[in-house]
Write an enzyme that holds these catalytic residues in place. Sequence first.
Site, mmCIF file in Angstrom:
data_model
loop_
_atom_site.group_PDB
_atom_site.id
_atom_site.type_symbol
_atom_site.label_atom_id
_atom_site.label_comp_id
_atom_site.label_asym_id
_atom_site.label_seq_id
_atom_site.Cartn_x
_atom_site.Cartn_y
_atom_site.Cartn_z
ATOM 1 N N GLY A 56 -5.853 -42.401 -0.143
ATOM 2 C CA GLY A 56 -7.191 -42.068 0.358
ATOM 3 C C GLY A 56 -7.866 -43.283 0.969
ATOM 4 C CB CYS B 99 -1.401 -45.233 -1.195
ATOM 5 S SG CYS B 99 -2.132 -46.484 -0.130
ATOM 6 C CE1 TYR B 100 -9.462 -45.390 -4.056
ATOM 7 C CE2 TYR B 100 -8.846 -43.382 -5.226
ATOM 8 C CZ TYR B 100 -9.762 -44.377 -4.962
ATOM 9 O OH TYR B 100 -10.980 -44.381 -5.605
ATOM 10 C CG HIS C 152 1.664 -43.171 2.169
ATOM 11 N ND1 HIS C 152 0.723 -42.291 1.691
ATOM 12 C CD2 HIS C 152 1.010 -44.326 2.401
ATOM 13 C CE1 HIS C 152 -0.458 -42.893 1.645
ATOM 14 N NE2 HIS C 152 -0.307 -44.124 2.068
ATOM 15 C CD GLU D 110 2.554 -39.323 1.052
ATOM 16 O OE1 GLU D 110 3.358 -40.009 0.395
ATOM 17 O OE2 GLU D 110 1.349 -39.606 1.153
ATOM 18 C CB SER E 267 -3.382 -11.710 16.928
ATOM 19 O OG SER E 267 -2.510 -12.509 16.142
ATOM 20 N N GLY E 268 -0.472 -10.222 16.455
ATOM 21 C CA GLY E 268 0.944 -10.357 16.781
ATOM 22 C C GLY E 268 1.446 -11.763 16.505
ATOM 23 N N GLY E 269 0.530 -12.640 16.095
ATOM 24 C CA GLY E 269 0.953 -13.960 15.635
ATOM 25 C C GLY E 269 1.592 -13.810 14.257
ATOM 26 C CB VAL E 270 3.590 -16.126 12.099
ATOM 27 C CG1 VAL E 270 4.567 -15.953 10.969
ATOM 28 C CG2 VAL E 270 4.231 -16.798 13.274
ATOM 29 C CG ASP E 271 -0.724 -17.279 10.382
ATOM 30 O OD1 ASP E 271 0.461 -17.551 10.142
ATOM 31 O OD2 ASP E 271 -1.546 -18.107 10.820
ATOM 32 C CB SER E 272 -2.599 -11.263 12.128
ATOM 33 O OG SER E 272 -1.872 -11.163 13.325
ATOM 34 C CB SER E 273 2.888 -10.290 12.152
ATOM 35 O OG SER E 273 2.476 -10.359 13.480
ATOM 36 C CE LYS F 268 1.873 -20.386 12.107
ATOM 37 N NZ LYS F 268 0.549 -19.882 12.477
#
Length: 519
Positions: free
Chosen positions: A59, A86-87, A175, A177, A229-235, A375
């Site tokens: 941070g 780190c922090y 880090h 990650e 909408s046909g995007g991944v999330d709403s589908s 995602k």
Amino acid sequence: MQFQNNKDKILIIDFGSQVTKLIARRVRELGVFSEIITPDQAQILKDFENIKGIILSGGPSTVTKKKHQSIPITIFDKKIPILGICYGLQLIAKLHGGKIKSSRNRREFGRASIFKKTKSLLTKNFFKTKKSVWMSHEDAVVKIPKDFKVTAFTKDSKFTILENKKKKIYGVQFHPEVTHTDNGKQIFKNFLFLICKFKKKWSVISQKKRLILEVKRTARNDKVICALSGGVDSSVVALLINKAIKKNLICIMVDTGLMRKNEFKYTYRTFKKKYKLNVKLINASKIFIKKLKNVSNPEKKRKIIGKLFIKIFEKESKKFRNVKFLAQGTLYPDIIESKSSTGSKTSKIKSHHNVGGLPKKMNLKLIEPLKEFFKDEVRILGKSLGLSKEICHRHPFPGPGLGIRVIGNVTPEKIKILQEADSIFIGELNKSNLYNKIWQAYAALLPIKTVGVMGDSRTYEYTCLLRAVTSEDGMTADYFSFPKDFLDKISNRIINNVKGINRVVYDISSKPPSTIELE
Ligand code: XMP
């Protein structure tokens, strides 16, 4: 907020690092559920039942100042393994009586070679080859706390990895990650499986049944409305809810006329015919074009599109009776971003439009089945629900669509030109097996005309800009390096086939300082 899913998990306390999300992802990639909370939430945390390990993130704050972000010292008495990054490491040292100094001479930014000092569970199999780790700090531990020992160091920092083996408290100055750290995953592997003793078992697919059951329990016999909408999330949201409540799900598709070529038709057909969902189609393209007439300011365009979308969606949803819920494709990063640990709002760069703004006036309760997921996890879930590969792996697409990819003034002609160019670009990416190597790719139409020559005639037409980036979450991005042959082919195909374009340019800027979209 803690998720109520009673799973053994890693709790990540976020001190405001830009890359905390990556910690959560690394842990999940290894098959362990992880959840991020703020230091304020950690202060009042009472239920430690399912927490099998805690990670303290990096941070921007400094423990050398009297007022700094911290956690209750009692957390260290819970016998839960703790890893500070780190922090996080500096905070561990400070809370246990070590000394930390801020000094320009001690700062390390970028790659540093790391050397093993003594054996440690945390670094098992980490030092197999010469290692470089990613550093980003100005503060450093200058005196380690009693009962801690040093297990690794770099040229500029004597205390790069610390541990109190008995109490299972570990800290790394670098880090692990980020991908710039060689073999950083091994540090997480060791912490999770050797120190916290997790047995690998969490997976997105194993959550599917629970998610469906939760939707069933929440919605009962009431109707749920969803903007598709046909995007991944709403589908994925639509398919998941359909599995739970079938007829009580109403999907509304608003055709803004700002979608990619054939995208709207394809999505409608797929959801109506293939998945047999209850989809209502609203053709609103004319009104969108009308409202955008002669508007060239990007922010104004975004606001017009966003507001109009909400207005139409609201009007249509009122036509259905007994609707109690609105389903949204909110993802975990949206939740994390809305509860920034520092409380500071990052400066607004672009006003994003998506259905997130819908419920305020609508008085509907929210159903957000994807709010625990990233995602890439949503894509896995989509696949297991039978969602087509094409939709599952579709690149992200902004809510205002081509309205912000036709730069400046939007007209139906320009939209049509852009749709054709974009479709050629994306088609060639698919043919060349490049589509899935790229996080996001698209064509944009620049508002400048230049001179060209075709056959014996002079042309004076638009310039098409191609953008393709690699990224992990859209927060940072690098432009994709295409082979020259590929760029040659695309340029030729677009100029030869799309009337209205006589020049193609490739955007070689990264984010930051540029953004992924142009407006
Ligand atoms: P920028 O341009 O900010 O984009 O670097 C980062 C990611 O966000 C997407 N984007 C949007 N997504 N509504 C959305 O749902 C929006 O208004 C919007 N604007 C940008 C962009 O496509 C990229 O993936």
